[in-house]
Design a protein around this motif. Structure first.
Motif, short mmCIF file in Angstrom:
data_model
loop_
_atom_site.label_atom_id
_atom_site.label_comp_id
_atom_site.label_asym_id
_atom_site.label_seq_id
_atom_site.Cartn_x
_atom_site.Cartn_y
_atom_site.Cartn_z
N THR A 169 0.54 -1.30 0.18
CA THR A 169 -0.19 -0.03 0.10
C THR A 169 1.14 1.29 -0.18
O THR A 169 0.90 2.34 -1.16
N ARG A 170 1.94 1.39 0.45
CA ARG A 170 2.92 2.78 1.28
C ARG A 170 3.22 2.50 -0.80
O ARG A 170 3.60 3.27 -1.10
N ARG A 171 4.27 1.36 -1.27
CA ARG A 171 4.93 1.24 -2.81
C ARG A 171 3.36 2.37 -3.68
O ARG A 171 3.68 2.87 -4.38
N ALA A 172 2.30 1.82 -3.94
CA ALA A 172 1.05 1.66 -4.68
C ALA A 172 0.78 3.00 -4.02
O ALA A 172 0.92 4.15 -5.49
N LEU A 173 0.88 4.17 -3.28
CA LEU A 173 0.52 5.44 -3.09
C LEU A 173 1.48 6.71 -3.24
O LEU A 173 1.33 7.64 -4.30
N ALA A 174 2.77 6.10 -2.98
CA ALA A 174 3.69 6.62 -2.92
C ALA A 174 4.40 6.29 -5.16
O ALA A 174 4.43 7.47 -5.82
N ASP A 175 4.08 5.59 -5.48
CA ASP A 175 4.47 5.49 -7.29
C ASP A 175 2.89 5.99 -7.57
O ASP A 175 3.75 6.92 -8.96
N ALA A 176 2.07 6.50 -6.86
CA ALA A 176 0.78 7.15 -7.79
C ALA A 176 1.49 8.93 -7.46
O ALA A 176 1.72 9.19 -8.07
N THR A 177 2.09 8.78 -6.20
CA THR A 177 2.45 10.61 -6.20
C THR A 177 2.88 10.55 -6.90
O THR A 177 3.25 11.66 -7.77
N TYR A 178 4.34 9.97 -7.16
CA TYR A 178 5.15 10.29 -8.10
C TYR A 178 4.73 10.64 -9.24
O TYR A 178 5.29 10.84 -10.08
N ARG A 179 4.51 9.79 -10.08
CA ARG A 179 3.76 9.39 -11.18
C ARG A 179 2.89 10.71 -11.57
O ARG A 179 3.09 11.47 -12.60
N ARG A 180 1.48 11.14 -10.77
CA ARG A 180 0.98 12.13 -11.34
C ARG A 180 1.97 13.40 -10.59
O ARG A 180 1.52 14.57 -11.48
N VAL A 181 2.63 13.53 -10.10
CA VAL A 181 3.46 15.05 -9.92
C VAL A 181 4.58 15.35 -10.97
O VAL A 181 4.55 16.22 -11.73
N ARG A 182 5.28 14.45 -11.16
CA ARG A 182 5.69 14.17 -12.19
C ARG A 182 5.63 14.76 -14.12
O ARG A 182 5.73 15.32 -14.80
N GLU A 183 4.38 14.37 -14.21
CA GLU A 183 2.95 14.80 -15.29
C GLU A 183 2.81 16.00 -14.74
O GLU A 183 2.30 17.59 -16.01
N HIS A 184 2.64 16.68 -13.57
CA HIS A 184 1.32 18.18 -13.42
C HIS A 184 1.98 18.38 -12.60
O HIS A 184 1.34 20.04 -12.39
N GLY A 185 2.95 18.74 -11.66
CA GLY A 185 3.63 19.76 -10.92
C GLY A 185 3.26 19.08 -9.64
O GLY A 185 1.49 18.67 -9.00
N PHE A 186 3.14 19.60 -8.44
CA PHE A 186 3.00 19.16 -7.01
C PHE A 186 1.69 20.10 -6.65
O PHE A 186 0.34 19.37 -6.16
N ASP A 187 2.02 21.25 -7.40
CA ASP A 187 0.45 22.06 -7.06
C ASP A 187 -0.68 21.74 -7.76
O ASP A 187 -2.31 22.37 -8.02
N GLY A 188 -0.43 20.55 -9.16
CA GLY A 188 -1.45 19.93 -9.95
C GLY A 188 -1.90 19.14 -9.64
O GLY A 188 -2.42 18.30 -10.20
N VAL A 189 -2.12 17.94 -8.33
CA VAL A 189 -2.04 17.54 -7.63
C VAL A 189 -3.08 17.06 -6.79
O VAL A 189 -2.10 17.77 -5.42
N THR A 190 -4.07 16.67 -6.35
CA THR A 190 -4.47 16.57 -5.35
C THR A 190 -4.97 14.72 -4.83
O THR A 190 -4.38 14.29 -4.83
N ILE A 191 -4.45 15.27 -3.07
CA ILE A 191 -4.77 13.87 -2.15
C ILE A 191 -5.26 13.16 -2.89
O ILE A 191 -5.87 11.60 -2.75
N GLU A 192 -6.35 13.38 -3.08
CA GLU A 192 -7.88 12.65 -3.40
C GLU A 192 -7.61 12.01 -4.29
O GLU A 192 -8.19 10.98 -4.44
N GLU A 193 -7.19 13.01 -5.27
CA GLU A 193 -6.14 11.49 -6.43
C GLU A 193 -5.84 10.75 -6.77
O GLU A 193 -6.50 9.86 -7.44
N ILE A 194 -5.07 10.95 -6.17
CA ILE A 194 -3.72 9.72 -5.86
C ILE A 194 -4.45 8.71 -4.53
O ILE A 194 -4.62 7.57 -4.93
N THR A 195 -5.09 8.96 -4.21
CA THR A 195 -6.23 8.00 -3.29
C THR A 195 -7.30 7.83 -4.05
O THR A 195 -7.51 6.09 -3.93
N THR A 196 -7.90 7.86 -5.50
CA THR A 196 -8.62 7.08 -6.24
C THR A 196 -7.67 6.43 -7.21
O THR A 196 -8.55 5.53 -6.77
N ASP A 197 -6.94 6.51 -7.34
CA ASP A 197 -5.93 5.67 -8.27
C ASP A 197 -5.76 4.40 -6.99
O ASP A 197 -5.68 3.83 -8.04
N VAL A 198 -5.54 4.74 -6.36
CA VAL A 198 -4.61 3.38 -5.52
C VAL A 198 -6.42 2.64 -4.90
O VAL A 198 -5.97 1.98 -3.81
#
Length: 207
Positions: A13-42
């Motif tokens: 679970t830790r790895r999945a959350l981190a990977d989802a965050t990393y993937r979204r942040v690389r694409e959209h930047g930190f300010d373009g990503v919400t935690i809700e989007e990350i948790t929805t992914d996982v």
């Protein structure tokens, strides 16, 4: 659920959350990503995210260290290797596995998002600490002189790689990073091997 299964599930679970965050942040930047989007992914709750990470920055910083630790598990120490040979081997393995790209990405994200800077620097050092931990375990280094030599070599590698990344105004010059790594070995290998052959220097049986 047994303790080992629970630990395995938590790690996944830790790895999945981190990977989802990393993937979204690389694409959209930190300010373009919400935690809700990350948790929805996982497919977990926001509370679950908070159980593992304090913020997005911490989650992103987890990824490169986790990946390098996995790569270190795949590395096999050369037979009867001394410290310089073993360090050359493991660093070569990590270079071929994408270490420069991971460190360069950390540096890029730290520049583009100031709050991530301290996390990036901490993660960069954690990578080299993980390398040191694996080497000490594999080489059974107990002699204080050899422990200092290993720390000196890894510290020099961390310093020169960090400096090279900091010099790059935009994309990191990965060829320059690899060249600088080679220079560290050129400078320090003779000194370390000279100490190993000095009278009174402790040897380590690695057979």
């Amino acid at each position: 659920m047994t303790s080992s299964l629970r630990d395995t599930k938590r790690a996944a679970t830790r790895r999945a959350l981190a990977d989802a965050t990393y993937r979204r942040v690389r694409e959209h930047g930190f300010d373009g990503v919400t935690i809700e989007e990350i948790t929805t992914d996982v497919n977990v709750s926001r509370r679950t995210f908070s159980n593992y990470f304090a913020n997005k920055e911490e989650a992103v910083a987890f990824v490169p260290v986790d990946r390098i630790r996995a790569e270190l598990e795949e590395w096999v120490v050369p037979e009867q290797a001394d410290i310089p040979t073993a360090v050359r081997s493991v660093v070569g393995h990590l270079m071929n596995s994408g270490l420069p790209l991971l460190l360069a990405e950390l540096d890029r994200l730290g520049r583009s998002h100031t709050p991530f800077g301290p996390h990036a620097r901490e993660a960069q050092w954690a990578v080299w600490e993980a390398v040191g931990d694996r080497l000490r375990a594999e080489l059974l280094i107990d002699d204080p002189r050899e422990r200092r030599n290993l720390a000196m070599l890894l510290g020099a590698l961390y310093g020169i790689v960090s400096a090279r990344l900091a010099e790059s105004e935009e994309a990191a010059d990965l060829a320059a990073v690899q060249e600088s790594v080679a220079e560290v070995f050129t400078w320090l290998e003779p000194a370390i091997r000279g100490q190993a052959g000095a009278p009174g220097a402790g040897g380590v049986d690695r057979r």
